[in-house]
Design a protein around this motif. Structure first.
Motif, PDB file in Angstrom:
ATOM      1  N   ASN A   1       1.538 -15.677  11.258  1.00  0.00           N
ATOM      2  CA  ASN A   1       1.727 -15.930   9.832  1.00  0.00           C
ATOM      3  C   ASN A   1       0.479 -16.581   9.241  1.00  0.00           C
ATOM      4  OD1 ASN A   1       4.695 -15.991   8.285  1.00  0.00           O
ATOM      5  ND2 ASN A   1       4.837 -15.755  10.512  1.00  0.00           N
ATOM      6  N   LEU A   2       0.142 -16.183   8.024  1.00  0.00           N
ATOM      7  CA  LEU A   2      -0.857 -16.852   7.181  1.00  0.00           C
ATOM      8  C   LEU A   2      -2.283 -16.810   7.723  1.00  0.00           C
ATOM      9  CD1 LEU A   2       1.043 -20.067   5.993  1.00  0.00           C
ATOM     10  CD2 LEU A   2       0.845 -17.855   4.833  1.00  0.00           C
TER      11      LEU A   2
ATOM     12  N   ASP B   1      -6.113 -10.009  11.479  1.00  0.00           N
ATOM     13  CA  ASP B   1      -4.977  -9.823  10.577  1.00  0.00           C
ATOM     14  C   ASP B   1      -5.105 -10.820   9.421  1.00  0.00           C
ATOM     15  OD1 ASP B   1      -4.203  -8.022  12.479  1.00  0.00           O
ATOM     16  OD2 ASP B   1      -2.565  -9.230  13.263  1.00  0.00           O
ATOM     17  N   PHE B   2      -5.135 -10.297   8.207  1.00  0.00           N
ATOM     18  CA  PHE B   2      -5.384 -11.107   7.004  1.00  0.00           C
ATOM     19  C   PHE B   2      -4.126 -11.017   6.138  1.00  0.00           C
ATOM     20  CE2 PHE B   2      -8.955 -11.844   3.618  1.00  0.00           C
ATOM     21  CZ  PHE B   2      -8.496 -13.136   3.432  1.00  0.00           C
TER      22      PHE B   2
ATOM     23  N   HIS C   1      -7.872 -12.180  -0.425  1.00  0.00           N
ATOM     24  CA  HIS C   1      -8.322 -11.426  -1.589  1.00  0.00           C
ATOM     25  C   HIS C   1      -8.740 -10.049  -1.108  1.00  0.00           C
ATOM     26  CE1 HIS C   1     -10.465 -10.149  -5.175  1.00  0.00           C
ATOM     27  NE2 HIS C   1      -9.912 -11.183  -5.816  1.00  0.00           N
ATOM     28  N   PRO C   2      -8.366  -8.996  -1.823  1.00  0.00           N
ATOM     29  CA  PRO C   2      -8.739  -7.645  -1.384  1.00  0.00           C
ATOM     30  C   PRO C   2     -10.235  -7.458  -1.188  1.00  0.00           C
ATOM     31  CG  PRO C   2      -7.097  -7.532  -3.128  1.00  0.00           C
ATOM     32  CD  PRO C   2      -7.511  -8.971  -3.026  1.00  0.00           C
ATOM     33  N   ASP C   3     -11.039  -8.226  -1.903  1.00  0.00           N
ATOM     34  CA  ASP C   3     -12.492  -8.072  -1.783  1.00  0.00           C
ATOM     35  C   ASP C   3     -13.007  -8.448  -0.389  1.00  0.00           C
ATOM     36  OD1 ASP C   3     -12.560  -7.275  -4.397  1.00  0.00           O
ATOM     37  OD2 ASP C   3     -13.423  -9.137  -5.178  1.00  0.00           O
ATOM     38  N   LEU C   4     -12.208  -9.170   0.383  1.00  0.00           N
ATOM     39  CA  LEU C   4     -12.641  -9.645   1.701  1.00  0.00           C
ATOM     40  C   LEU C   4     -12.158  -8.752   2.835  1.00  0.00           C
ATOM     41  CD1 LEU C   4     -11.897 -13.474   1.257  1.00  0.00           C
ATOM     42  CD2 LEU C   4     -13.971 -12.206   0.644  1.00  0.00           C
TER      43      LEU C   4
ATOM     44  N   ALA D   1       3.331  -8.556   5.192  1.00  0.00           N
ATOM     45  CA  ALA D   1       2.224  -7.803   4.614  1.00  0.00           C
ATOM     46  C   ALA D   1       0.870  -8.404   4.982  1.00  0.00           C
ATOM     47  CB  ALA D   1       2.374  -7.749   3.103  1.00  0.00           C
ATOM     48  N   HIS D   2      -0.001  -7.559   5.540  1.00  0.00           N
ATOM     49  CA  HIS D   2      -1.347  -8.009   5.846  1.00  0.00           C
ATOM     50  C   HIS D   2      -2.302  -6.824   5.869  1.00  0.00           C
ATOM     51  CE1 HIS D   2       0.410  -7.024   9.800  1.00  0.00           C
ATOM     52  NE2 HIS D   2      -0.816  -6.767  10.210  1.00  0.00           N
TER      53      HIS D   2
END
Length: 636
Positions: free
Chosen positions: A340-341, A380-381, A389-392, A411-412
């Motif tokens: 998680n996280l 896993d992000f 952030h999607p940019d990463l 969701a990751h």
């Protein structure tokens, strides 16, 4: 050594080997002593189209033009081949491939190369050169050695198809190591993928027909830059053990064989793993509703914890009962629990006891002499992570973000590995500032997932760069005086790791359970036993253990360390003591040999550099261990 051209072939010759390439079909024929090996007609090919739905396979032999020229370079002589353009389905493809075939005049090694193509190269997804050797082995004595997970042999008369997990992607479960070999009529060859990062190992076994293996060269970020190289060595008597040892020598010659003794010199804590038992436990589990693991029938099972202090008390009692070395791996210590996280997992789980509880667990382990290690993840992000952030994230060739919601945290996407080390530094600086310095860290998935590519222009990354970034994360942990582990022992990662979660056998339909794929063989242990610590499950049919087999027998055969439950039975303790005691004797020694006793695949024997011999009988659940000094352990 000589090289000469005839009407239809180029010929290379030196003592003991003759190589020819057909100028029309591009098939290669090798005569090595009494053995003849010939590549599969039409196997050399290219794939046009970067997406599977658009992909077209084109044989290289269909090129409109083929040009040949001789190469003389140091100890190599050979042929440069330029082929192209190509046409298929009425469409012309204006690409020209630059290939080479080289023979080492000193040692007879045969080298195949793919150089950077010319022309319209942007849509080439794969190149196959030279293709696989034809292999029609018809008996048990003929076989193919495949380094999928721990490894297996495909006998020439094997009647079942061979399952592959991920199309043979290099450094995944289809190919821990970048080599394969085949043995027929007393002769064998070893093929080493010298440039493995952008490759896969294709295996095609058609029962009673053939077993064909070939290196498939992959584009990198849409291009074929640099050289792709395959090295092939032929020798009489080159069986699977000799293949593994030849590959080990190759790794050593590159300076990449870092043994456990060498690693221990850098970190004396590694001595604590010699003859240890590995305890895998956890603190907090929280499962998101969208996760595969979410229990819809009993929601209370989706969020639970065993506090740090309770785990500390259990480990103290385990230490009292077991009375020997322990290494504990702790999952679910982070803010929201296991998986998680990531990578924003701090502070430690409040439900589990927060920083105070985690310090108490660490203190107990220190007092009891238990090595204390924690699970972590920098691929896993999770979308609810503080820094998400999607940019990463990693982007594919169409600029799309990868997505999964399978694991507990829901969701990751994938964090671009070029950014991972910064998170490692931040997290372990923060833990240290709060009085927590674990003995070891497990970075999940890095050493079992093949290298990632990222097309995001802000952090564009090739597979080669990805593996280097992962290695830098491992070395950051090592630099802090901690033991470093990951999921499974992909070849590239072995120099950077002290231990892994497991390195068992490939099963059908997947490693989670089922019968073995073909005949299990400890190919990985034959190469790297003295370079990394591998734990083994005890149970029959455990993860990566063939369904009929006891895991701890394979642990003995491979000279590994045992897993141990945090609250074990007396019977489990007895088994664990045997496996751990053996590892204490041979764990840092090379596995020098392996064989099937009387040709029976269910009875196996391994040999170690100190003279220890281990025999197991998988049908009778028996073992016999013979020490160099004459001492014998057995359950028979």
């Amino acid at each position: 050594m000589s090289i000469h051209e005839q009407d239809h072939v180029f010929m290379l010759e030196r003592a003991g080997i003759k190589v020819s390439i057909d100028k029309s079909s591009l098939t290669v024929k090798v005569e090595a002593g009494d053995a003849t090996w010939e590549t599969v007609p039409g196997a050399a090919s290219l794939s046009w189209g970067l997406t599977p739905t658009d992909r077209i396979g084109i044989p290289l032999s269909s090129a409109t033009k083929k040009a040949f020229s001789t190469i003389v370079s140091g100890t190599f002589k050979g042929v440069h081949v330029k082929v192209g353009p190509f046409s298929a389905n009425g469409i012309e493809y204006g690409v020209y491939l630059n290939l080479s075939l080289l023979l080492n005049s000193h040692n007879g090694e045969l080298v195949f190369e793919v150089h950077e193509p010319d022309g319209e190269i942007e849509s080439i997804s794969e190149i196959v050169w030279p293709g696989g050797f034809r292999f029609f082995g018809g008996g048990e004595a003929d076989y193919t050695a495949v380094p999928a997970m721990q490894g297996y042999l495909i006998p020439g008369n094997w009647r079942e198809p061979v399952r592959r997990y991920h199309q043979g992607m290099m450094y995944g479960r289809d190919a821990y190591m970048p080599w394969w070999g085949q043995y027929q009529d007393g002769h064998g060859y070893l093929a080493i993928i010298d440039t493995p990062n952008d490759s896969r190992l294709s295996v095609e076994h058609l029962p009673s027909v053939h077993t064909h293996l070939e290196a498939v060269w992959l584009h990198s970020l849409g291009r074929f830059e640099g050289i792709r190289r395959l090295r092939v060595r032929f020798k009489k008597g080159l069986d699977y053990v000799a293949m593994a040892k030849m590959y080990r020598s190759y790794v050593h010659s590159l300076g990449k064989l870092r043994t456990l003794a060498q690693k221990q010199a850098l970190n004396p804590k590694l001595e604590g793993l010699s003859g240890a038992a590995v305890v895998h436990t956890g603190v907090h589990t929280r499962i998101a509703p969208e996760s595969y693991y979410y229990d819809k029938t009993d929601p209370e099972k989706n969020d639970f914890a065993v506090p740090f202090e309770e785990r500390a008390a259990q480990l103290k009692e385990l230490g009292r009962r077991y009375g020997d070395k322990l290494y504990v791996h702790v999952d679910g210590w982070g803010l929201n629990g296991y998986d998680n996280l990531h990578p924003d997992v701090l502070p430690p789980s409040p439900t589990g006891g927060g920083y105070e509880g985690m310090r108490k667990l660490q203190e107990t382990c220190n007092e009891e002499g238990i090595l204390f290690a924690i699970h972590d993840n920098y691929r896993d992000f999770y979308h609810d992570a503080a820094s998400y952030h999607p940019d990463l994230t990693i982007k594919d060739g169409e600029g799309k973000e990868e997505f999964s919601d399978y694991w507990a945290g829901g969701a990751h996407s994938w964090l671009c590995t070029s950014l991972s080390k910064g998170y490692v530094e931040r997290n372990y600086d923060t833990l240290k500032a709060n009085g927590i310095e674990p003995d070891g860290v497990y970075i999940d998935v890095f050493a079992v997932i093949p290298g990632d590519e990222c097309y995001d222009p802000s952090h564009r990354m090739s597979r080669t760069e990805c593996l280097a970034y992962r290695a830098s994360c491992f070395e950051e942990i090592r630099s802090r005086g901690m033991l470093i582990s990951s999921e499974e022992p992909a070849d590239w990662a072995v120099p950077h790791l002290d231990l892994v979660h497991h390195a068992p056998y490939a099963l059908d339909p997947g490693p989670g359970g089922g019968p073995a794929i073909c005949v299990p063989a400890p190919l990985f242990s034959l190469v790297y036993h003295d370079a990394i610590v591998v734990p083994w499950s005890l149970e029959r049919g455990a993860w990566g253990i063939p369904e009929r087999d006891l895991g701890w027998l394979h642990g003995l055969l491979n000279g590994g360390v045992p897993y141990l439950s945090i609250q074990p039975t007396d019977g489990e303790l007895e088994i664990v003591r045997t496996v751990a005691r053996l590892h204490g004797l041979v764990g840092f020694a090379e596995m020098t040999g392996h064989e099937y006793v009387d040709g029976n695949w269910r009875r196996q024997r391994s040999m170690f550099a100190d003279g220890t011999v281990v025999e197991i009988d998988l049908d009778e659940d028996g073992y016999r261990i013979m020490m160099a000094d004459g001492e014998v352990w057995t359950n028979r």
